[in-house]
Enzyme design. Structure first.
Site, PDB file in Angstrom:
ATOM      1  N   ASP A 140       0.838  -1.194   0.000  1.00  0.00           N
ATOM      2  CA  ASP A 140       0.000   0.000   0.000  1.00  0.00           C
ATOM      3  C   ASP A 140       0.876   1.248   0.000  1.00  0.00           C
ATOM      4  O   ASP A 140       1.817   1.356   0.796  1.00  0.00           O
ATOM      5  CB  ASP A 140      -0.909  -0.024   1.235  1.00  0.00           C
ATOM      6  CG  ASP A 140      -1.880   1.120   1.259  1.00  0.00           C
ATOM      7  OD1 ASP A 140      -2.675   1.257   0.313  1.00  0.00           O
ATOM      8  OD2 ASP A 140      -1.849   1.906   2.241  1.00  0.00           O
ATOM      9  N   GLU A 152       1.511  -0.454  -5.064  1.00  0.00           N
ATOM     10  CA  GLU A 152       0.401   0.416  -5.493  1.00  0.00           C
ATOM     11  C   GLU A 152       0.974   1.783  -5.855  1.00  0.00           C
ATOM     12  O   GLU A 152       1.085   2.669  -5.016  1.00  0.00           O
ATOM     13  CB  GLU A 152      -0.641   0.555  -4.378  1.00  0.00           C
ATOM     14  CG  GLU A 152      -1.834   1.396  -4.799  1.00  0.00           C
ATOM     15  CD  GLU A 152      -2.394   2.281  -3.688  1.00  0.00           C
ATOM     16  OE1 GLU A 152      -3.380   2.989  -3.955  1.00  0.00           O
ATOM     17  OE2 GLU A 152      -1.839   2.274  -2.571  1.00  0.00           O
ATOM     18  N   ASP A 155     -10.311   1.358  -4.927  1.00  0.00           N
ATOM     19  CA  ASP A 155      -9.971   2.782  -4.920  1.00  0.00           C
ATOM     20  C   ASP A 155     -10.548   3.548  -6.101  1.00  0.00           C
ATOM     21  O   ASP A 155     -10.261   4.740  -6.261  1.00  0.00           O
ATOM     22  CB  ASP A 155      -8.444   2.953  -4.919  1.00  0.00           C
ATOM     23  CG  ASP A 155      -7.834   2.718  -3.548  1.00  0.00           C
ATOM     24  OD1 ASP A 155      -8.481   3.044  -2.541  1.00  0.00           O
ATOM     25  OD2 ASP A 155      -6.701   2.200  -3.488  1.00  0.00           O
TER      26      ASP A 155
END
Length: 501
Positions: free
Chosen positions: A227, A257, A342
């Site tokens: 992340d 990410e 997201d």
């Protein structure tokens, strides 16, 4: 120069992303005394639906039939948020998900079916409930953990009021642009009070994160999705992370990410891949055409100023540019996706146009890198920006778009059956008037994929040397004719074909 080497299994993988609270519920979890939202009620920022890992385990055969060979889970560790990016215990799976025992059983059953499991590693920030952060709140400068985060000394030494929950004045300061360090006394990721940022310059913090990564690899997971790793702006940290991970399992997958060009992290010494959002943005711009909902799509933070309608030529340029960024070894290990937790779901970005979604699936499954299906997309689920894109999976099969589901199953089968789609070279053939075609070649296997994103039937010329004199149609519908050195493909509007020589 570091040799670039990525896990071989990823090149052949089809991923499925699961948001654990929203995929499936099992009766094996004792929910007595728990207040949960109704499964199919609209998702809320703070409400829990009650999905768990046993529920995933009980649906593994569904995933296997879909053609899935790897699962990427959003965070599963103990957390006081439904998305679990606010970790308070990195060594325990959230009890609402079934705890460590549920993960143990899920890993064993997944691996029996040839399905790998990649977990979400949230290492840039923790939560207000994280023990070391809580310890400092209780003890101020006297805490042994004072260097684990970034604190304002006036709060730390008691010269100003101390607390993890901002009052009205502090909230106003945050909203007016005052940084979290000054407004609330500690540095928070994106100034969000619930997400205190770890101080990875502190050796003890680095050691803690590396040990967490090692612990779960030894437990049996197959990799880490990282992340916001760019927020840990320290190449040495990620170089060491990779060394620790690969020492435990050389085949472990490390995917970051990062929403933009990522060459810095993809030189062979840090990540194996990133989530390939630039390709997604190009697909949205070209394949959705007039159906593209730019305002809704652009609500995803990483898409701001990136989403626009693209012509065939502009799409081809975007794809060529992205392919040029990386070594082919990296390109074939990228995680390709149409949407995620997201972003709004692709179908919603396309204003509900099913042909846009089907074209995007065809391209994703034909493009180098590992395709990743966001849970429920395969049955036609829609959803606007968070939290709407995190709806509960619909297990009532009468509500499924079964034509779409069969379409996706056929594509996963094609990808598994044709090595050129997984490991072949990529060569653009044609881009004009709403059409785009390319070739994938591996050893003696040669495929041509042609897409018509326009609203009219098109004739797409393909060099006969690229497709051979007697090509075989393995996907879609077309009629063939010859014109000099070209084979002409007649392709219906908003559809595509795959041929092999």
């Amino acid at each position: 120069m570091t040799k670039i080497q990525t896990p071989e299994w990823v090149k052949d993988a089809v991923f499925y992303q699961i948001f654990p609270d929203r995929f499936a519920k099992s009766s094996r979890i004792n929910r007595e005394g728990l207040k949960l939202e109704e499964w199919h009620s609209n998702p809320t920022p703070h409400g829990f639906k009650g999905g768990d890992l046993f529920g995933v385990l009980e649906r593994l055969d569904y995933l296997k039939e879909l053609g899935i060979t790897a699962i990427y889970f959003n965070p599963i560790f103990s957390s006081a948020s439904n998305h679990r990016y606010h970790t308070y215990d990195y060594y325990n799976v959230d009890p609402l998900l079934g705890g460590n025992a549920a993960l143990r059983e899920l890993l064993d059953e997944s691996h029996k079916r040839g399905i790998r499991v990649v977990l979400d590693g949230v290492f840039n920030h923790a939560s207000r409930g994280f023990w070391q952060f809580h310890h400092v709140l209780e003890n101020g400068a006297g805490s042994p953990y004072v260097d684990w985060f970034h604190y304002d000394e006036d709060r730390l030494y008691g010269r100003k009021p101390w607390g993890a929950y901002p009052d009205t004045k502090e909230l106003k300061e945050l909203q007016s642009g005052v940084g979290s360090l000054k407004a609330i006394g500690y540095q928070a990721w994106w100034n969000l009070p619930a997400l205190p940022k770890l101080n990875t310059d502190t050796p003890a913090v680095r050691h803690f994160i590396f040990e967490v990564a090692e612990f779960w690899l030894k437990f049996g997971i197959d990799g880490w999705r990282l992340d916001v790793p760019a927020e840990i702006d320290d190449d040495a940290f990620w170089v060491e992370f990779r060394k620790r991970v690969k020492a435990i399992n050389p085949d472990a997958y490390i995917v970051g990410e990062i929403w933009h060009e990522s060459k810095r992290w993809l030189q062979g010494d840090q990540f194996d891949a990133v989530m390939n959002y630039p390709v997604t943005a190009a697909e949205l711009g070209f394949l959705c055409g007039e159906h593209l909902d730019i305002p809704e799509t652009s609500k995803a933070g990483g898409y701001r100023n990136q989403i626009k309608n693209l012509s065939s030529e502009e799409f081809a340029h975007a794809i060529d540019t992205i392919l040029g960024w990386y070594d082919p070894e990296i390109t074939h290990a990228q995680m390709n996706l149409l949407d995620s937790h997201d972003t709004p779901r692709f179908l919603t970005c396309a204003s509900g146009d099913m042909d846009s979604l089907k074209l995007a699936y065809l391209f994703m499954f034909s493009y180098p890198g590992a395709p990743c299906i966001y849970y429920g997309d395969e049955i036609g689920m829609d959803g606007k920006q968070d939290p709407d894109c995190r709806k509960s999976f619909i297990w009532d099969e009468s509500s499924w778009n079964k034509h779409l589901l069969d379409y996706v199953k056929t594509l996963t089968h094609l990808r598994h059956s044709n090595k050129a789609l997984r490991r072949g070279t990529f060569h653009k053939l044609y881009a004009s008037d709403g059409a785009y075609s390319f070739a994938r070649k591996f050893e003696s296997e040669n495929l041509v994929i042609a897409l018509n994103a326009s609203n009219s039937k098109l004739i797409v010329p393909i060099p006969t040397e690229s497709i051979g004199t007697s090509p075989k149609l393995i996907w879609g519908q077309t009629s063939l004719s010859k014109d000099g050195e070209n084979t002409l493909l007649q392709i219906d509007a908003r559809s595509g074909v795959i041929l092999c020589s």
